[in-house]
Design an enzyme around this catalytic site. Structure first.
Site, PDB file in Angstrom:
ATOM      1  N   CYS A 177       0.796  -1.217   0.000  1.00 53.63           N
ATOM      2  CA  CYS A 177       0.000   0.000   0.000  1.00 53.63           C
ATOM      3  C   CYS A 177       0.834   1.275   0.000  1.00 53.63           C
ATOM      4  O   CYS A 177       0.508   2.238  -0.689  1.00 53.63           O
ATOM      5  CB  CYS A 177      -0.973  -0.017   1.164  1.00 53.63           C
ATOM      6  SG  CYS A 177      -0.183  -0.200   2.767  1.00 53.63           S
TER       7      CYS A 177
ATOM      8  N   ASP B  44      -8.144   4.359  -3.509  1.00 50.55           N
ATOM      9  CA  ASP B  44      -7.230   3.378  -2.914  1.00 50.55           C
ATOM     10  C   ASP B  44      -6.506   2.653  -4.035  1.00 50.55           C
ATOM     11  O   ASP B  44      -7.016   1.699  -4.621  1.00 50.55           O
ATOM     12  CB  ASP B  44      -8.002   2.383  -2.046  1.00 50.55           C
ATOM     13  CG  ASP B  44      -7.045   1.520  -1.232  1.00 50.55           C
ATOM     14  OD1 ASP B  44      -5.830   1.533  -1.538  1.00 50.55           O
ATOM     15  OD2 ASP B  44      -7.504   0.864  -0.279  1.00 50.55           O
TER      16      ASP B  44
ATOM     17  N   HIS C 293      -2.845   0.393   6.817  1.00 49.26           N
ATOM     18  CA  HIS C 293      -3.013   0.628   5.387  1.00 49.26           C
ATOM     19  C   HIS C 293      -2.700   2.087   5.080  1.00 49.26           C
ATOM     20  O   HIS C 293      -2.716   2.941   5.973  1.00 49.26           O
ATOM     21  CB  HIS C 293      -4.463   0.290   4.993  1.00 49.26           C
ATOM     22  CG  HIS C 293      -4.699   0.209   3.529  1.00 49.26           C
ATOM     23  ND1 HIS C 293      -3.890  -0.525   2.687  1.00 49.26           N
ATOM     24  CD2 HIS C 293      -5.673   0.752   2.733  1.00 49.26           C
ATOM     25  CE1 HIS C 293      -4.340  -0.419   1.446  1.00 49.26           C
ATOM     26  NE2 HIS C 293      -5.427   0.355   1.452  1.00 49.26           N
TER      27      HIS C 293
END
Lengths: 324, 655
Positions: free
Chosen positions: B408, B468, B452
């Protein structure tokens, strides 16, 4: 100090207990934290401050659990005494310098055991006893006999710190207990029979005693009894020998105050008399006791011995003076 | 009361006290320096050997020397004697050496009090359920040692049973005190520096590797309990720090949270809001990890202009917070120029290839640019992995055009860089994504492994919109969680990797128990105490009311314990009861049985004194004697019980 005494009097009472068996009720049981209990409380307080400061929830739990433990321990200490049944027994007479023994029957009517009961007279050795469930124990409480006469050991302190030692629970038991304390027997040879009889009674007048043998002379033997011939026959430079007499009417041995060395103090003279009584009793002689103001006619046996010793024990004590 | 003379300790009690020392100090071995643990063990073994061999204890000067040496060792090790850790180390040393001069019962009491104190120090380090159980076990042992010390020799099992009984009776007091003792929120004074050592969690910057380290931890970050339904997994974005400054290597918050202007963000929420409460583990920072985006805040918290919820003070202890959040929202449709400026800033010169790529998209509308980056990640050969290759100075270039492997933080970082290079305001948001519902207690558990990073883009007319980029590469990361997203050969985060069903069930139960423990035991603070008490009908309790209730309840409990331990008489058997009843009835008629009188002898006396009662009494006595001393049967018992009723009425016989 006086207020303290009044307080003690009010709290603990000084009256003797009359009802037997005595059952310990809550009016008779006192309980305070012991030194260890105080320490425990301080430790808990410090721990609480720590737990608050560091916000330790489990620390709080621990402290609260221990607080509960302390409260529970208090109840258990109390119950370790509560409901005990006590029955005092009769104490045997003893001699000065020996331990007087006061028997006490301790009963536990409960279905739980009781442990670590400590009984003692004040400033005397402690007797510890454990009682099984529904059991009992016969204990004897020692008390050092320091003076001739009638010994009142005072009240019994019954203490327990069981189970955790954080509390001291105690009770006072005060039976009408006493025991005779005889003078400490001083072992000196018996006064010669003839001397005793001749000196006071003129009984036998020298002819009736049978010569029974010789023995080394003791300082208290009168010089008239020295067996000069026997001494002269002996070649070794041993002690002087005196004649011993036995048998006949003269076995009425008189243990007379006036035969004790007059230069000793009266307690010591009583001790010598006591020694004579013991010795005469051992030899199963028939003996009488003569004191300046009273006398006991000759007889034998343990009852006679006890009577004689009692006379010595009470000779010129407060008790006899009051009776007079 | 006279002070008792020092009582020598019963030698057979020594092993109990050594066991106390071992039980209360040994769990500290986990964090004590090894030399201290060795010293502790050696001292205990030495004492045990002296006891075994019946040797005399070492001289005082030797012990004093040992204490001095150990204290200087501790001072050297911790550079101080005043902190929490060095204090604990000193207590352990005293616990090791005190038994070596333990001669009297008073010494033994000191050992035990030291033991109680040492128990408390364990909770500095852990207050978990096992520590709680250890508390009970150690307390039992300490109590048993006290009983052994004051109650003399008994079989160990009997002592332990007695100790257990005492603690059982103490438990109600603990519960009452726990509930009602007025709680003071600490600290009472400044805590030592090391009071809150060793906390892990998100940091306020995203340096390479910082998140992947976090992901490998199975530790719980927070738990949330939703009053209604739980949002879709794909909507569970928990906002942590917003990172809008980039130096080519690390993403940071441009202005530290404390210095931000007091500008309230404008949030337009749509749809039904979710209300929930979170129990957040201490992480030493201010952010409260609300579900994106919070619409109502817990008391005392503020919402930063960048939307994250901040507590007033860094979170030093596990705490509970209540929120309302909406997952469908518009945030800051009109943004300040300064914020937009900050969301476009890039360090000069670096990543030329990425800049060139972004340059091609500049003419497109911002939303299309973001889509272009996402489709780049989706269509090209990008991989999700926790073990990416190391990147150099032009990290984004190397990642986009070289390695193409990352997790991430790489994707979020590259995404934001590209958008900023294309002139679209964007920023990185760190936090947690997802979570796992514990079916046992219904709590949503969010772990460090759910850490995250994602991106936010400011679109005119829409405000800040979440993108995202990781979802473009590994949609399963968002849909199912980290385990599904990782390739087979990757090291799995702790705990999360356990996939066996029964193990998972076991873990759920354990975590639910832990959660209850956290809330009821560890999280029991003044606020919670007030909540509980008001539920019990004590509206707005003050400390006086609490103390009064505490005193009353403790008194009641004390009374119960007293009754519990009250002497219980053995119940007489039926035959005995019937006989006693008969004798009592006779006593009312003037014949009293003496305590020493047996039944037959008594009957004989009754025959003389009250001839008219002779037959009946002798029958009763015979039955009783047979029941009591012979092989009596139930018929005789009935006869005996009947005898009382067959007695003539009182007025006829009484003189």
């Amino acid at each position: 100090m006086r207020q303290l005494n009044v307080l003690q009097q009010w709290l603990f009472g000084r009256r003797r207990d009359e009802q037997w068996p005595l059952i310990l009720g809550q009016r008779r049981i006192f309980i305070v934290p012991s030194a260890a209990g105080m320490l425990f409380a301080v430790v808990l307080l410090v721990m609480l401050i720590g737990a608050i400061n560091y916000d330790l929830s489990l620390g709080h739990a621990l402290i609260f659990l221990l607080t509960g433990l302390g409260l529970v321990a208090m109840v258990h200490s109390f119950h370790n005494l509560f409901g005990l049944r006590l029955t005092p027994g009769r104490a045997e007479a003893t001699f000065v310098g020996a331990l007087a023994r006061f028997p006490l029957q301790v009963e536990n009517p409960r279905r739980q055991q009781r442990r670590a009961l400590e009984l003692s007279f004040s400033a005397q050795p402690v007797v510890a006893v454990d009682l099984p469930a529904e059991g009992s124990a016969s204990i004897t409480l020692p008390c050092l006999a320091q003076r001739r006469g009638r010994l009142d050991p005072g009240r019994v302190t019954l203490v327990t710190r069981y189970p955790l030692g954080l509390f001291r629970a105690w009770s006072y038991i005060h039976p009408s207990w006493s025991c005779l304390v005889y003078p400490k027997p001083l072992r000196t040879p018996l006064p010669p029979v003839s001397a005793a009889s001749v000196a006071e009674h003129r009984r036998g007048d020298g002819g009736q005693e049978d010569f029974a043998g010789l023995r080394p002379r003791q300082p208290s033997d009168p010089t008239r009894h020295i067996a000069w011939k026997a001494v002269a026959r002996r070649t070794d430079e041993q002690a002087l020998l005196v004649k011993q007499f036995a048998g006949g009417a003269s076995d009425e041995l008189w243990l007379d105050w006036s035969l004790t060395p007059g230069d000793r103090d009266s307690e010591e003279r009583l001790s010598i008399l006591a020694g004579w009584i013991m010795l005469a009793d051992e030899q199963q002689a028939c003996y009488g006791l003569r004191l300046p103001d009273q006398q006991i006619t000759p007889a034998t046996g343990s009852a006679h011995r006890a009577a004689c010793l009692q006379t010595l024990a009470l000779y010129q004590t407060e008790e006899t003076r009051d009776a007079a | 009361m006279r002070p008792s003379p020092p009582q020598p300790i019963d030698q057979a009690a020594v092993p109990w006290l050594l066991a106390v020392a071992l039980a209360t100090a040994s769990p500290h071995g986990e964090h004590l320096p090894p030399w201290l643990s060795v010293l502790f063990a050696a001292a205990l073994l030495w004492r045990l050997w002296l006891w075994w061999q019946r040797r005399p204890l070492p001289p005082r000067w030797l012990l004093a020397l040992l204490v001095l040496a150990a204290l200087s060792g501790i001072a050297w090790q911790y550079r101080s004697l005043l902190g929490r850790d060095s204090g604990v180390a000193m207590l352990v040393i005293f616990m090791a050496l005190k038994p070596l001069e333990m001669k009297t019962r008073r010494d033994a009491m000191v050992v035990i009090m030291l033991g109680f104190f040492l128990l408390l120090t364990h909770y500095f380090y852990s207050q978990s359920i096992p520590t709680g159980l250890w508390l009970l076990a150690s307390c039992t042992l300490l109590t048993a040692a006290l009983i052994r010390l004051h109650g003399g020799s008994q079989p160990p099992a009997a002592i332990i049973r007695q100790a257990g009984l005492l603690l059982l009776q103490a438990l109600p007091f603990m519960l009452i005190l726990y509930l009602l003792f007025p709680r003071v929120s600490g600290p009472l004074w400044g805590l030592p520096q090391d009071a809150h050592a060793g906390r892990s969690g998100l940091s306020n910057e995203m340096a390479p590797g910082s998140i992947s380290n976090l992901i490998l931890s199975g530790a719980i970050a927070f738990r949330s309990h939703f009053a209604g339904g739980i949002p879709e997994k794909a909507d569970l974005y928990w906002r942590g720090p917003v990172l809008d400054a980039y130096d080519g290597l690390t993403w940071r918050a441009s202005i530290p949270a404390a210095g931000r202007p007091r500008m309230v963000p404008v949030v337009e929420a749509r749809g039904t809001p979710y209300s929930y409460s979170s129990i957040i583990e201490a992480h030493g920072q201010r952010w409260l990890l609300a579900l994106d985006v919070a619409t109502s805040l817990p008391a005392g918290a503020v919402q930063a202009p960048t939307l994250e919820v901040l507590a007033r003070e860094p979170l030093r202890a596990r705490s509970r917070f209540a929120f309302t959040s909406s997952v469908d929202y518009h945030a800051n449709r009109s943004e300040t120029a300064a914020a937009l400026q900050q969301a476009l800033a890039l360090p000069p010169m670096i990543n030329p290839r990425a800049r060139a790529l972004a340059e091609q998209w500049k003419s497109r509308p911002p939303a299309r640019i973001a889509d272009a980056v996402l489709s780049l990640f989706r269509n090209e050969d990008f991989h999700y992995t926790l073990r990416p290759p190391l990147l150099g100075a032009d990290a984004v270039d190397e990642f986009l055009f070289g390695t193409r492997r990352g997790f991430c933080e790489h994707y979020a970082s590259a995404f934001v860089f590209l958008l900023r290079a294309a002139g679209v305001p964007a920023r990185v948001v760190a936090g947690y994504q997802g979570g796992e519902v514990n079916p046992v207690d219904g709590y949503l558990i969010v772990r460090q492994s759910d850490a995250h990073a994602w991106a936010e883009v400011w679109l005119a007319g829409e405000g800040w919109v979440r993108y995202d980029p990781t979802a473009a590469v590994a949609p399963s990361r968002i849909e199912q969680g980290i385990v599904a997203a990782l390739p087979q050969d990757e090291p799995l985060p702790a705990i999360v990797g356990l996939d066996a069903d029964w193990l998972r069930q076991l873990r759920y139960r354990w975590e639910a128990a832990n959660n209850a423990w956290n809330q009821w035991v560890l999280g029991y603070n003044p606020q919670r105490q007030r909540d509980i008490l008001s539920r019990f009908g004590m509206a707005n309790p003050d400390w006086q009311g609490m103390s009064a209730a505490l005193a009353v309840l403790s008194g009641v409990a004390l009374l119960l314990v007293t009754v519990w331990t009250l002497p219980r008489r053995r119940r007489a058997d039926p035959a005995q009861r019937a006989w006693q009843r008969y004798c009592k009835a006779l006593a009312r008629r003037g014949v009293t049985r003496a305590a020493w009188e047996g039944p037959i002898a008594f009957a004989r006396r009754v025959a003389v004194e009250r001839p008219q009662l002779a037959a009946l009494t002798s029958e009763a006595a015979r039955c009783y004697a047979a029941l009591r001393y012979g092989r009596g049967d139930s018929e005789q018992l009935l006869v005996l019980q009947e005898c009382v009723h067959r007695l003539p009425a009182r007025w006829r016989t009484s003189p």
